[in-house]
Design a protein around this motif. Sequence first.
Motif, PDB file in Angstrom:
ATOM      1  N   GLU A   4       0.829  -1.203   0.000  1.00 28.15           N
ATOM      2  CA  GLU A   4       0.000   0.000   0.000  1.00 28.15           C
ATOM      3  C   GLU A   4       0.867   1.259   0.000  1.00 28.15           C
ATOM      4  OE1 GLU A   4      -3.928  -1.661   2.359  1.00 28.15           O
ATOM      5  OE2 GLU A   4      -2.135  -1.124   3.511  1.00 28.15           O
ATOM      6  N   CYS A   5       1.967   1.217   0.758  1.00 24.69           N
ATOM      7  CA  CYS A   5       2.884   2.362   0.788  1.00 24.69           C
ATOM      8  C   CYS A   5       3.527   2.590  -0.574  1.00 24.69           C
ATOM      9  CB  CYS A   5       3.959   2.161   1.857  1.00 24.69           C
ATOM     10  SG  CYS A   5       3.327   2.377   3.532  1.00 24.69           S
ATOM     11  N   LYS A   6       3.871   1.525  -1.254  1.00 21.59           N
ATOM     12  CA  LYS A   6       4.457   1.667  -2.594  1.00 21.59           C
ATOM     13  C   LYS A   6       3.452   2.289  -3.550  1.00 21.59           C
ATOM     14  CE  LYS A   6       7.901  -2.011  -2.320  1.00 21.59           C
ATOM     15  NZ  LYS A   6       8.354  -3.288  -2.883  1.00 21.59           N
ATOM     16  N   SER A   7       2.205   1.889  -3.454  1.00 20.35           N
ATOM     17  CA  SER A   7       1.159   2.449  -4.306  1.00 20.35           C
ATOM     18  C   SER A   7       0.964   3.936  -4.010  1.00 20.35           C
ATOM     19  CB  SER A   7      -0.142   1.684  -4.088  1.00 20.35           C
ATOM     20  OG  SER A   7      -1.185   2.236  -4.847  1.00 20.35           O
ATOM     21  N   ILE A   8       0.943   4.292  -2.738  1.00 24.45           N
ATOM     22  CA  ILE A   8       0.810   5.693  -2.346  1.00 24.45           C
ATOM     23  C   ILE A   8       2.014   6.491  -2.836  1.00 24.45           C
ATOM     24  CG2 ILE A   8       0.815   7.260  -0.347  1.00 24.45           C
ATOM     25  CD1 ILE A   8      -0.902   5.094   1.094  1.00 24.45           C
ATOM     26  N   PHE A   9       3.196   5.887  -2.775  1.00 24.76           N
ATOM     27  CA  PHE A   9       4.408   6.559  -3.228  1.00 24.76           C
ATOM     28  C   PHE A   9       4.322   6.905  -4.712  1.00 24.76           C
ATOM     29  CE2 PHE A   9       8.706   6.624  -4.963  1.00 24.76           C
ATOM     30  CZ  PHE A   9       9.337   7.522  -4.112  1.00 24.76           C
ATOM     31  N   VAL A  10       3.831   5.975  -5.503  1.00 24.47           N
ATOM     32  CA  VAL A  10       3.674   6.242  -6.940  1.00 24.47           C
ATOM     33  C   VAL A  10       2.687   7.385  -7.150  1.00 24.47           C
ATOM     34  CG1 VAL A  10       2.836   5.300  -9.133  1.00 24.47           C
ATOM     35  CG2 VAL A  10       4.328   3.929  -7.680  1.00 24.47           C
ATOM     36  N   ASP A  11       1.568   7.358  -6.442  1.00 28.83           N
ATOM     37  CA  ASP A  11       0.595   8.447  -6.548  1.00 28.83           C
ATOM     38  C   ASP A  11       1.226   9.774  -6.132  1.00 28.83           C
ATOM     39  OD1 ASP A  11      -1.367   6.718  -7.403  1.00 28.83           O
ATOM     40  OD2 ASP A  11      -2.315   6.527  -5.431  1.00 28.83           O
ATOM     41  N   TRP A  12       2.029   9.746  -5.051  1.00 31.75           N
ATOM     42  CA  TRP A  12       2.715  10.954  -4.587  1.00 31.75           C
ATOM     43  C   TRP A  12       3.647  11.483  -5.679  1.00 31.75           C
ATOM     44  CZ3 TRP A  12       8.052  11.245  -4.088  1.00 31.75           C
ATOM     45  CH2 TRP A  12       8.530  12.459  -3.607  1.00 31.75           C
ATOM     46  N   ALA A  13       4.452  10.592  -6.264  1.00 31.03           N
ATOM     47  CA  ALA A  13       5.418  11.012  -7.284  1.00 31.03           C
ATOM     48  C   ALA A  13       4.704  11.627  -8.482  1.00 31.03           C
ATOM     49  CB  ALA A  13       6.272   9.831  -7.722  1.00 31.03           C
ATOM     50  N   LEU A  14       3.575  11.068  -8.860  1.00 26.43           N
ATOM     51  CA  LEU A  14       2.816  11.602  -9.996  1.00 26.43           C
ATOM     52  C   LEU A  14       2.141  12.928  -9.665  1.00 26.43           C
ATOM     53  CD1 LEU A  14       1.226   8.312 -11.355  1.00 26.43           C
ATOM     54  CD2 LEU A  14       3.100   9.633 -12.370  1.00 26.43           C
ATOM     55  N   SER A  15       1.935  13.217  -8.382  1.00 26.10           N
ATOM     56  CA  SER A  15       1.272  14.458  -7.988  1.00 26.10           C
ATOM     57  C   SER A  15       2.235  15.636  -7.890  1.00 26.10           C
ATOM     58  CB  SER A  15       0.540  14.281  -6.656  1.00 26.10           C
ATOM     59  OG  SER A  15       1.455  14.224  -5.581  1.00 26.10           O
ATOM     60  N   LEU A  16       3.540  15.366  -7.911  1.00 30.78           N
ATOM     61  CA  LEU A  16       4.508  16.454  -7.859  1.00 30.78           C
ATOM     62  C   LEU A  16       4.506  17.228  -9.176  1.00 30.78           C
ATOM     63  CD1 LEU A  16       7.700  14.876  -6.233  1.00 30.78           C
ATOM     64  CD2 LEU A  16       6.144  16.536  -5.215  1.00 30.78           C
ATOM     65  N   PRO A  17       4.731  18.530  -9.112  1.00 31.43           N
ATOM     66  CA  PRO A  17       4.876  19.283 -10.359  1.00 31.43           C
ATOM     67  C   PRO A  17       6.053  18.734 -11.169  1.00 31.43           C
ATOM     68  CG  PRO A  17       4.619  20.763  -8.497  1.00 31.43           C
ATOM     69  CD  PRO A  17       4.782  19.386  -7.938  1.00 31.43           C
ATOM     70  N   VAL A  18       5.988  18.855 -12.474  1.00 34.83           N
ATOM     71  CA  VAL A  18       6.996  18.288 -13.366  1.00 34.83           C
ATOM     72  C   VAL A  18       8.398  18.795 -13.028  1.00 34.83           C
ATOM     73  CG1 VAL A  18       7.749  18.166 -15.774  1.00 34.83           C
ATOM     74  CG2 VAL A  18       5.339  17.959 -15.213  1.00 34.83           C
ATOM     75  N   ASP A  19       8.510  20.058 -12.683  1.00 34.48           N
ATOM     76  CA  ASP A  19       9.825  20.639 -12.423  1.00 34.48           C
ATOM     77  C   ASP A  19      10.264  20.537 -10.959  1.00 34.48           C
ATOM     78  OD1 ASP A  19       7.882  22.376 -11.565  1.00 34.48           O
ATOM     79  OD2 ASP A  19       8.932  24.182 -12.203  1.00 34.48           O
ATOM     80  N   ALA A  20       9.485  19.875 -10.120  1.00 28.35           N
ATOM     81  CA  ALA A  20       9.834  19.749  -8.701  1.00 28.35           C
ATOM     82  C   ALA A  20      10.999  18.779  -8.528  1.00 28.35           C
ATOM     83  CB  ALA A  20       8.630  19.255  -7.909  1.00 28.35           C
ATOM     84  N   PRO A  21      11.980  19.142  -7.707  1.00 28.94           N
ATOM     85  CA  PRO A  21      13.102  18.237  -7.443  1.00 28.94           C
ATOM     86  C   PRO A  21      12.659  17.106  -6.502  1.00 28.94           C
ATOM     87  CG  PRO A  21      13.383  20.284  -6.237  1.00 28.94           C
ATOM     88  CD  PRO A  21      12.141  20.423  -7.062  1.00 28.94           C
ATOM     89  N   MET A  22      12.431  15.919  -7.066  1.00 25.05           N
ATOM     90  CA  MET A  22      11.870  14.817  -6.299  1.00 25.05           C
ATOM     91  C   MET A  22      12.738  14.436  -5.104  1.00 25.05           C
ATOM     92  SD  MET A  22      10.550  11.059  -7.445  1.00 25.05           S
ATOM     93  CE  MET A  22      12.006  10.094  -7.189  1.00 25.05           C
ATOM     94  N   LYS A  23      14.042  14.378  -5.285  1.00 19.57           N
ATOM     95  CA  LYS A  23      14.905  13.956  -4.179  1.00 19.57           C
ATOM     96  C   LYS A  23      14.912  14.984  -3.054  1.00 19.57           C
ATOM     97  CE  LYS A  23      17.573  10.522  -6.534  1.00 19.57           C
ATOM     98  NZ  LYS A  23      18.834   9.875  -6.726  1.00 19.57           N
TER      99      LYS A  23
END
Length: 90
Positions: free
Chosen positions: A25-44
Motif C-alpha cells: 500500500e505504501c508503494k502504491s501511495i508513493f507512486v501516486d505521490w510522485a505523480l502528484s509532484l509538479p513536473v519541475d519539482a526536485p523529487m529527491k
Amino acid sequence: MRIEEADPKGLVRESYRIEGITLGECKSIFVDWALSLPVDAPMKDALRALIAHYATGAPDHPMSGVMEQGLLAPDTPKRKGGRAARVGLA
C-alpha cells in the motif's frame, strides 16, 4: 523545501496515519505521490524533506523504507530524441 510543497496532496502524511498499512500500500501511495509532484519539482529534495519530517519519528513504518529506497533510485536520464538520438551529433 516546505512540507506543503513536498507533499502537495498530503498523501505521505495520510500514509503515516493509517494503522496497519502494508508495504504494498505504501508503494502504491508513493507512486501516486510522485505523480502528484509538479513536473519541475526536485523529487529527491522533496523526499529528503518528507523523510526529515515523518520518517525520523517512525523509522519502522513501511513508508519510511519506501522513501529511503526512492532516494537510492538513479536520476531520470534525459531523453534524446529525433535525429541526434539515432545518428549522434555531427
